[in-house]
Scaffold this motif. Structure first.
Motif, short mmCIF file in Angstrom:
data_model
loop_
_atom_site.label_atom_id
_atom_site.label_comp_id
_atom_site.label_asym_id
_atom_site.label_seq_id
_atom_site.Cartn_x
_atom_site.Cartn_y
_atom_site.Cartn_z
N TYR A 159 11.07 6.32 -7.01
CA TYR A 159 9.74 5.84 -7.40
C TYR A 159 9.73 5.43 -8.87
N TRP A 201 8.90 -2.06 -3.55
CA TRP A 201 7.49 -2.31 -3.23
C TRP A 201 6.64 -2.03 -4.46
N ALA A 261 0.87 -1.19 0.00
CA ALA A 261 0.00 0.00 0.00
C ALA A 261 0.90 1.23 0.00
N LEU A 262 1.21 1.74 -1.19
CA LEU A 262 2.14 2.87 -1.27
C LEU A 262 1.50 4.19 -0.90
N ASP A 298 2.87 -1.33 -5.73
CA ASP A 298 1.57 -0.93 -5.21
C ASP A 298 0.49 -1.93 -5.61
N ASP A 350 -2.58 -1.23 -5.85
CA ASP A 350 -3.62 -0.53 -6.61
C ASP A 350 -3.13 -0.12 -7.99
N LYS A 402 0.57 1.76 -12.69
CA LYS A 402 0.92 1.07 -11.45
C LYS A 402 2.23 1.64 -10.94
#
Length: 209
Positions: free
Chosen positions: A157, A177, A24-25, A179, A181, A167
């Protein structure tokens, strides 16, 4: 070895990066929607359908992805750098060389990449998951580059996108990581908000012990 040759497996084996899936970023509370300019709204209204009907990587890149990223730069008064198709040679021995789809930096300098923060990869054949390895490799290269230039950032990022689907990823050290979502072009205000959050976070000074 070009960045595009990296897969999730090869970034683990060659670069020693651990991939954390289903992260969950961003939380809804963190994302402040940003209204895009009328120019971007008009551009996407007129040309996104054309890009999707042609449905090539080039059409999506030129008429969807590039205008969105240019808008992000404009919203930040052109104080960030935006590079497209730039050769980014960091460590040839580890395969970290070749062209990058897009890179955003925290410097307004456009003659060369300085302080890269965000790597954006076009999903080949609309395969979001297939672009994750390439994106992580580019992010890892950006992290190494910043360290060599003594301008380390807390995190790098990334985003893998088809133009209509986005994404996001985050890399710190040897952990990446992904995400859980996905975000969509019809949520352009949310997308703009995420980019602004990333840039604001990247501009925060590092706290040293």
């Amino acid at each position: 070895m070009a960045y595009s040759k990296f897969t999730i497996r090869s970034v683990k084996e060659r670069l020693g990066v651990q991939i954390v899936e289903d992260a969950a970023l961003f939380t809804p509370a963190q994302i402040a929607p940003v209204t895009p300019s009328d120019y971007l709204k008009t551009t996407l209204t007129e040309y996104a359908p054309l890009a999707l009907s042609i449905n090539t990587e080039k059409s999506r890149s030129e008429w969807i992805i590039a205008p969105v990223l240019a808008e992000v730069r404009k919203l930040h008064q052109n104080r960030i750098g935006l590079f497209s198709g730039t050769t980014f040679v960091v460590d040839k021995a580890r395969g970290l060389d070749g062209q990058c789809d897009y890179i955003m930096s925290l410097s307004a300098e456009q003659f060369y990449i300085s302080a890269p923060l965000l790597a954006i990869v076009e999903a080949k054949k609309e395969d979001i998951n297939g672009g994750i390895g390439q994106c992580v490799a580019t992010m890892f290269a950006a992290q190494l580059y910043n360290e060599k230039e003594q301008q380390s950032l807390p995190a790098i990022y990334g985003a893998v996108t088809t133009g209509t689907t986005w994404k996001f990823l985050k890399l710190s050290g040897t952990t990446a990581w992904v995400d859980r979502d996905e975000y969509y072009l019809n949520e352009i205000e949310i997308l703009m908000g995420i980019f602004s959050l990333i840039i604001t976070t990247g501009n925060q000074p590092q706290v040293k012990a």
